[in-house]
Write an enzyme that holds these catalytic residues in place. Sequence first.
Site, PDB file in Angstrom:
ATOM      1  N   LYS A  45       0.830  -1.201   0.000  1.00 33.70           N
ATOM      2  CA  LYS A  45       0.000   0.000   0.000  1.00 33.70           C
ATOM      3  C   LYS A  45       0.868   1.256   0.000  1.00 33.70           C
ATOM      4  O   LYS A  45       0.712   2.167   0.799  1.00 33.70           O
ATOM      5  CB  LYS A  45      -0.941  -0.002   1.206  1.00 33.70           C
ATOM      6  CG  LYS A  45      -1.961  -1.129   1.135  1.00 33.70           C
ATOM      7  CD  LYS A  45      -2.907  -1.113   2.301  1.00 33.70           C
ATOM      8  CE  LYS A  45      -3.914  -2.244   2.209  1.00 33.70           C
ATOM      9  NZ  LYS A  45      -4.845  -2.262   3.361  1.00 33.70           N
ATOM     10  N   TYR A  75       3.494   3.618  -2.965  1.00 32.74           N
ATOM     11  CA  TYR A  75       4.096   3.785  -4.284  1.00 32.74           C
ATOM     12  C   TYR A  75       5.599   4.019  -4.139  1.00 32.74           C
ATOM     13  O   TYR A  75       6.113   4.223  -3.035  1.00 32.74           O
ATOM     14  CB  TYR A  75       3.461   4.966  -5.010  1.00 32.74           C
ATOM     15  CG  TYR A  75       1.975   4.840  -5.213  1.00 32.74           C
ATOM     16  CD1 TYR A  75       1.433   3.837  -6.019  1.00 32.74           C
ATOM     17  CD2 TYR A  75       1.096   5.731  -4.591  1.00 32.74           C
ATOM     18  CE1 TYR A  75       0.060   3.726  -6.210  1.00 32.74           C
ATOM     19  CE2 TYR A  75      -0.274   5.621  -4.764  1.00 32.74           C
ATOM     20  CZ  TYR A  75      -0.783   4.621  -5.572  1.00 32.74           C
ATOM     21  OH  TYR A  75      -2.135   4.511  -5.748  1.00 32.74           O
ATOM     22  N   ILE A 129       2.403   7.035   0.258  1.00 37.25           N
ATOM     23  CA  ILE A 129       1.384   6.103   0.732  1.00 37.25           C
ATOM     24  C   ILE A 129       0.199   6.055  -0.236  1.00 37.25           C
ATOM     25  O   ILE A 129      -0.132   7.042  -0.885  1.00 37.25           O
ATOM     26  CB  ILE A 129       0.907   6.459   2.152  1.00 37.25           C
ATOM     27  CG1 ILE A 129       0.145   7.794   2.175  1.00 37.25           C
ATOM     28  CG2 ILE A 129       2.096   6.527   3.106  1.00 37.25           C
ATOM     29  CD1 ILE A 129      -0.445   8.124   3.538  1.00 37.25           C
ATOM     30  N   CYS A 130      -0.395   4.886  -0.331  1.00 30.87           N
ATOM     31  CA  CYS A 130      -1.515   4.662  -1.260  1.00 30.87           C
ATOM     32  C   CYS A 130      -2.832   5.006  -0.578  1.00 30.87           C
ATOM     33  O   CYS A 130      -3.225   4.366   0.392  1.00 30.87           O
ATOM     34  CB  CYS A 130      -1.517   3.203  -1.712  1.00 30.87           C
ATOM     35  SG  CYS A 130      -2.885   2.783  -2.797  1.00 30.87           S
ATOM     36  N   LEU A 131      -3.518   6.024  -1.099  1.00 25.90           N
ATOM     37  CA  LEU A 131      -4.800   6.454  -0.544  1.00 25.90           C
ATOM     38  C   LEU A 131      -5.899   6.477  -1.605  1.00 25.90           C
ATOM     39  O   LEU A 131      -6.938   7.088  -1.412  1.00 25.90           O
ATOM     40  CB  LEU A 131      -4.665   7.861   0.056  1.00 25.90           C
ATOM     41  CG  LEU A 131      -3.692   8.028   1.217  1.00 25.90           C
ATOM     42  CD1 LEU A 131      -3.584   9.502   1.611  1.00 25.90           C
ATOM     43  CD2 LEU A 131      -4.133   7.203   2.415  1.00 25.90           C
TER      44      LEU A 131
END
Length: 216
Positions: free
Chosen positions: A153, A155, A160-162
């Site tokens: 989660k 990149y 952070i992946c949201l």
Amino acid sequence: MSWTLFALKIPSGSDWSAADRKSAADRKSASSDVARSVRKCFKCKMADEATRRAVSQIPLLKTHAGPRDRERWPVRLKEEYQALIRFVEQNKAADNDWFRLESNADGTRWTGTCWFIHELLRYEFRLEFDIPVTYPDTAPEVAIPELDGKTAKMYRGGRICLTDHFAPLWARNAPRFGLAHLMALGLGPWLAVEVPDLVGKGLVSHKERQREATAE
């Protein structure tokens, strides 16, 4: 960089003009819209009830301006600081202080620290992000460089992946959402999910315990 927050005189009921009443009604309507969006988000298990209450008290931003708008960006930036200060004060009052942020002179580059308490241990990380030129229509991408490559989660570069839940929520509420909302509804829930998982997998260690192990 210092900011002075001005005290505002709140008029009594008899002093309110029709425009004042309409503005207040508009703000109440906007708050209701945001509350509905946040409730929908919580159905996706993005955050808990405590976060929901905290978010409901963060001031909504009014100025639709990004870094390229030299005339109105300082106004937007002042609103950002006011909302962040309110959010930090709320967190401290609830004994839930968990981040620090500071910006460069023009408010386009932000750095700081965030932390999460897991099993009575505090895990602290450096964070950073830039304000995109399309802000506030586009949310900033928060990066925690030291966690780069440790979770799916995230990149490249530690961003952070949201995208699954936070990005649609931001899009529905732009330009009313600001950096305080990014922290409350983006980074905070991400830490709550990812830090315990990373610790459990042995990918993140408590720094004090690391030093003790090294000393031995």
